[in-house]
Write an enzyme that holds these catalytic residues in place. Structure first.
Site, short mmCIF file in Angstrom:
data_model
loop_
_atom_site.label_atom_id
_atom_site.label_comp_id
_atom_site.label_asym_id
_atom_site.label_seq_id
_atom_site.Cartn_x
_atom_site.Cartn_y
_atom_site.Cartn_z
N ASP A 183 12.43 58.53 71.30
CA ASP A 183 11.58 58.31 72.47
C ASP A 183 10.80 57.00 72.35
OD1 ASP A 183 12.00 60.82 74.05
OD2 ASP A 183 11.32 61.71 72.17
N ASP B 197 7.94 55.73 77.79
CA ASP B 197 9.04 56.64 78.14
C ASP B 197 8.39 58.00 78.36
OD1 ASP B 197 11.61 57.74 78.52
OD2 ASP B 197 11.69 58.34 76.41
N GLU C 8 9.32 54.01 82.81
CA GLU C 8 10.59 54.41 83.40
C GLU C 8 10.36 55.09 84.74
OE1 GLU C 8 14.02 55.89 80.85
OE2 GLU C 8 13.33 57.74 81.81
#
Length: 190
Positions: free
Chosen positions: A139, A8, A67
């Site tokens: 996260d 992430d 991502e």
């Protein structure tokens, strides 16, 4: 069995999550964050690159999932996020890892069932899916959710291809099978 590293990305905090997929079973291997407290962007990018590199050396993943970039209201923030993604992707490519990208909305849809889920919902579902004793940092949970999404996309790809080799040896099919979600549709590249 395949080890999947999920990332992430963030220019200040980059989450990572590592899982092992064996058929339909997912096993938690580790997670955490790479913090970059320095102010200048080049040094932050270096720390992200070095941090991801260390994680790759420690866990020896077979696949790398990250991502996708999303459109932000602040163009400067979007550019910094893109650069952070780039630093992480370069670390993966330097280790010859195949890179898979997933939209944040798809990750939330896969893990929570709602594309607009918040971070707490993602944390809760990641904790349940991986049967963790405590919630990972936000996260890190997002990174684990990205890895879980990739594991699910591989399972879906195996069903779509109906390949005996894919179901018997998922870690060997990466060269043959590139699975990727795009705009909510599954695209298969063989």
């Amino acid at each position: 069995m395949a080890i999947i590293l999920g990332i992430d990305p963030g220019s200040r905090v980059t989450g990572y999550g590592v899982i092992r997929q064996a058929g339909r079973h997912l096993e938690y291997l580790g997670s955490g964050v790479i913090r970059t407290s320095v102010t200048d962007l080049p040094t932050r990018l270096k720390r992200i690159y070095m941090g991801v590199n260390e994680i790759i050396l420690q866990y020896q993943p077979d696949m790398f999932a990250i991502e996708e970039v999303f459109l932000a209201k602040n163009a400067n923030s979007a550019l910094k996020l893109g650069q952070a993604r780039g630093a992480a992707i370069v670390a993966a490519v330097n280790h010859d890892l195949p890179v898979f990208e997933y939209a944040a909305r798809l990750v939330k849809q896969t893990v929570v069932g709602i594309g607009s889920a918040d971070k707490i919902q993602v944390q809760d579902m990641v904790t349940r899916i991986l049967t963790l004793s405590e919630k990972p940092q936000a996260d890190a949970a997002d990174a684990l959710a990205i890895a879980i999404t990739h594991a699910h996309s591989l399972q879906h790809a195996f069903h779509v291809t109906n390949s005996a080799q894919a179901t018997e040896k998922p870690e060997k099919t990466t060269a043959l099978l590139k699975a990727r979600y795009s705009r909510g549709r599954f695209r298969l590249k063989i």
